[in-house]
Design a protein around this motif. Sequence first.
Motif, PDB file in Angstrom:
ATOM      1  N   PRO A   1     -25.335  -0.109   0.880  1.00  0.00           N
ATOM      2  CA  PRO A   1     -26.496  -0.970   0.599  1.00  0.00           C
ATOM      3  C   PRO A   1     -27.364  -0.498  -0.566  1.00  0.00           C
ATOM      4  CG  PRO A   1     -26.269  -0.582   2.953  1.00  0.00           C
ATOM      5  CD  PRO A   1     -25.313   0.348   2.289  1.00  0.00           C
ATOM      6  N   GLU A   2     -27.901  -1.461  -1.283  1.00  0.00           N
ATOM      7  CA  GLU A   2     -28.743  -1.160  -2.431  1.00  0.00           C
ATOM      8  C   GLU A   2     -29.995  -0.391  -2.048  1.00  0.00           C
ATOM      9  OE1 GLU A   2     -29.169  -4.413  -5.472  1.00  0.00           O
ATOM     10  OE2 GLU A   2     -28.218  -5.579  -3.873  1.00  0.00           O
ATOM     11  N   GLU A   3     -30.591  -0.746  -0.888  1.00  0.00           N
ATOM     12  CA  GLU A   3     -31.844  -0.102  -0.502  1.00  0.00           C
ATOM     13  C   GLU A   3     -31.682   1.387  -0.208  1.00  0.00           C
ATOM     14  OE1 GLU A   3     -30.216  -2.183   3.270  1.00  0.00           O
ATOM     15  OE2 GLU A   3     -30.368  -2.579   1.115  1.00  0.00           O
ATOM     16  N   LEU A   4     -30.431   1.838  -0.077  1.00  0.00           N
ATOM     17  CA  LEU A   4     -30.164   3.259   0.171  1.00  0.00           C
ATOM     18  C   LEU A   4     -29.686   3.967  -1.095  1.00  0.00           C
ATOM     19  CD1 LEU A   4     -28.354   2.912   3.612  1.00  0.00           C
ATOM     20  CD2 LEU A   4     -30.756   3.492   3.197  1.00  0.00           C
ATOM     21  N   GLY A   5     -29.661   3.257  -2.203  1.00  0.00           N
ATOM     22  CA  GLY A   5     -29.198   3.847  -3.453  1.00  0.00           C
ATOM     23  C   GLY A   5     -27.794   3.447  -3.831  1.00  0.00           C
ATOM     24  N   GLY A   6     -27.154   2.630  -2.989  1.00  0.00           N
ATOM     25  CA  GLY A   6     -25.814   2.166  -3.300  1.00  0.00           C
ATOM     26  C   GLY A   6     -25.855   0.944  -4.202  1.00  0.00           C
ATOM     27  N   ALA A   7     -24.681   0.388  -4.449  1.00  0.00           N
ATOM     28  CA  ALA A   7     -24.585  -0.767  -5.340  1.00  0.00           C
ATOM     29  C   ALA A   7     -24.559  -2.083  -4.596  1.00  0.00           C
ATOM     30  CB  ALA A   7     -23.341  -0.654  -6.216  1.00  0.00           C
ATOM     31  N   GLY A   8     -24.248  -2.045  -3.300  1.00  0.00           N
ATOM     32  CA  GLY A   8     -24.173  -3.279  -2.550  1.00  0.00           C
ATOM     33  C   GLY A   8     -23.011  -4.160  -2.944  1.00  0.00           C
ATOM     34  N   LEU A   9     -22.000  -3.589  -3.587  1.00  0.00           N
ATOM     35  CA  LEU A   9     -20.812  -4.354  -3.956  1.00  0.00           C
ATOM     36  C   LEU A   9     -19.824  -4.344  -2.798  1.00  0.00           C
ATOM     37  CD1 LEU A   9     -20.401  -3.169  -7.659  1.00  0.00           C
ATOM     38  CD2 LEU A   9     -21.482  -5.258  -6.824  1.00  0.00           C
ATOM     39  N   GLY A  10     -18.644  -4.886  -3.021  1.00  0.00           N
ATOM     40  CA  GLY A  10     -17.712  -5.050  -1.922  1.00  0.00           C
ATOM     41  C   GLY A  10     -16.568  -4.059  -1.930  1.00  0.00           C
ATOM     42  N   ILE A  11     -15.730  -4.180  -0.908  1.00  0.00           N
ATOM     43  CA  ILE A  11     -14.532  -3.365  -0.835  1.00  0.00           C
ATOM     44  C   ILE A  11     -13.579  -3.743  -1.959  1.00  0.00           C
ATOM     45  CG2 ILE A  11     -12.461  -2.937   0.569  1.00  0.00           C
ATOM     46  CD1 ILE A  11     -14.941  -1.334   1.399  1.00  0.00           C
ATOM     47  N   ALA A  12     -13.663  -4.970  -2.463  1.00  0.00           N
ATOM     48  CA  ALA A  12     -12.822  -5.355  -3.603  1.00  0.00           C
ATOM     49  C   ALA A  12     -13.144  -4.495  -4.819  1.00  0.00           C
ATOM     50  CB  ALA A  12     -13.012  -6.827  -3.927  1.00  0.00           C
ATOM     51  N   GLU A  13     -14.424  -4.266  -5.094  1.00  0.00           N
ATOM     52  CA  GLU A  13     -14.810  -3.404  -6.216  1.00  0.00           C
ATOM     53  C   GLU A  13     -14.471  -1.946  -5.929  1.00  0.00           C
ATOM     54  OE1 GLU A  13     -16.981  -7.147  -6.774  1.00  0.00           O
ATOM     55  OE2 GLU A  13     -16.823  -5.821  -5.040  1.00  0.00           O
ATOM     56  N   ALA A  14     -14.653  -1.529  -4.671  1.00  0.00           N
ATOM     57  CA  ALA A  14     -14.307  -0.149  -4.309  1.00  0.00           C
ATOM     58  C   ALA A  14     -12.808   0.091  -4.440  1.00  0.00           C
ATOM     59  CB  ALA A  14     -14.769   0.145  -2.878  1.00  0.00           C
ATOM     60  N   THR A  15     -12.008  -0.905  -4.055  1.00  0.00           N
ATOM     61  CA  THR A  15     -10.558  -0.796  -4.218  1.00  0.00           C
ATOM     62  C   THR A  15     -10.195  -0.664  -5.682  1.00  0.00           C
ATOM     63  OG1 THR A  15     -10.170  -2.084  -2.206  1.00  0.00           O
ATOM     64  CG2 THR A  15      -8.361  -1.972  -3.786  1.00  0.00           C
ATOM     65  N   MET A  16     -10.844  -1.438  -6.530  1.00  0.00           N
ATOM     66  CA  MET A  16     -10.595  -1.332  -7.966  1.00  0.00           C
ATOM     67  C   MET A  16     -10.961   0.062  -8.482  1.00  0.00           C
ATOM     68  SD  MET A  16      -9.498  -2.648 -10.752  1.00  0.00           S
ATOM     69  CE  MET A  16      -9.419  -4.435 -10.628  1.00  0.00           C
ATOM     70  N   MET A  17     -12.051   0.627  -7.978  1.00  0.00           N
ATOM     71  CA  MET A  17     -12.452   1.957  -8.417  1.00  0.00           C
ATOM     72  C   MET A  17     -11.383   2.995  -8.074  1.00  0.00           C
ATOM     73  SD  MET A  17     -15.867   4.187  -7.469  1.00  0.00           S
ATOM     74  CE  MET A  17     -15.509   4.282  -5.706  1.00  0.00           C
TER      75      MET A  17
END
Length: 447
Positions: A105-121
């Motif tokens: 989550p963004e409010e914790l300092g994350g990006a709030g993006l999805g597993i699709a973006e994480a898979t790409m990473m």
Amino acid sequence: MAFRKAFVPLRTLNSLCRPKSFTQNISPQLPPLISSTRSFSSSPCRRIMEMSGFTESQLEVRDAIFKICANFPDDYWMEHDQTGEYPHELHAALSKDGWIGIALPEELGGAGLGIAEATMMLHTIAESGAGIAGAQSIHANVYATQPVAKFATPEQRQEFLPKLIKGEWRCCFGVTEPNTGLETLKLRAFAKKDGNTYTITGQKIWISSAQVAQKMILLARTTPLSSVSKPSAGLSLFFISLDKSHPGLTMQRIPKMGGRAIDANEIFFDNYPIPSSALIGKEGDGFKQILHGMNAERCLLAGEALGLGYAALGKAAKYARERVVFGRAIGMNQGIQHPLADAYMNLEAAKLATYHAAKLYDSSGKVGGPTQKEVGVAANSAKYLAAEAAFKSCERAVLAHGGMGYAQEYHVERYFRECLVPRIAPVSREMIMNYVAENALGLPRSY
């Protein structure tokens, strides 16, 4: 910061991933996938990637991660594979700008993006030449935190997740046990409650990065198996500290074939105390909670397998173009061309399955979205197909190199050793086929 010449921090990317911001902030001259400091000859061209249906945010993740990974050449990974030293520098580079929190989550300092973006990473990290070892250096921090983000209290999320995102903490995932293996519902590690404390007794095995982790997301039984109405009940999820100086905690590193830069361990708990505040959600709901992370892990590992397969294929194609035997490049011979072309087509098909599964995962829970069973079928299928495609690519890369495929300096032998991981973990090929047969085809349960 616009997407021009420099690497883009994830926190900047997050603000640009919204459609309106994209059109206003992205330079029309996007950076190429080929880094100026290192040649990623295995990368499919951007146009092919775009035609695969990727979003602009996924493509920007890919570009930015390749730029980071350009600082970690093949020899870096060969050396770390030989010494078994954890790639602290890569972890630091990725955490510096928030990449570890890509799906938090963004409010914790994350990006709030999805597993699709994480898979790409993770796909991109593996494809850069880092392989499974590089991807696994942050693997658990991406997927094992998903149940925490979903089921923890706001106070727990604020306490647990920001330091993981910043790279101040690393976490590992403690599920597998030596005597139960794939029988997760029969776990024996037990957390006994006494007032405001639980004491943990039992064993975990194949726990990656435990030597460098400060935290563990642990699945343990809180009600004896003999006392529950169904095997999935009585398991609970905890976010615990790993105090390696405590006599109730012992860990032993497991020597292994590949990915040696990432430690794998057997961990022994003997009345190891943790506070009751370490419990995530309700006691007894642990199995339902980790399912949320398991489907994410299938997607991520599929991406890692793809990256490894493309890296191996790129090495093989380069060698086949340059190696001359009997007065001609060996790549002119169909005996070399056809196996590599076949491997490429398998990777491309597995790529579509992988990102389809990730898309389903990200849309689950929404009105009209897929069910968990549907996500599970897609995620397990993707993991199976990507693992098989990676194995084919890595094996054929070694064979295309001939005798030099056995030499460490060409790196494909390292890829081949690592490509077995996605075929085995976190679930075997056979269990995936069991799952798909039952849940996609309606066949009777076979085990």
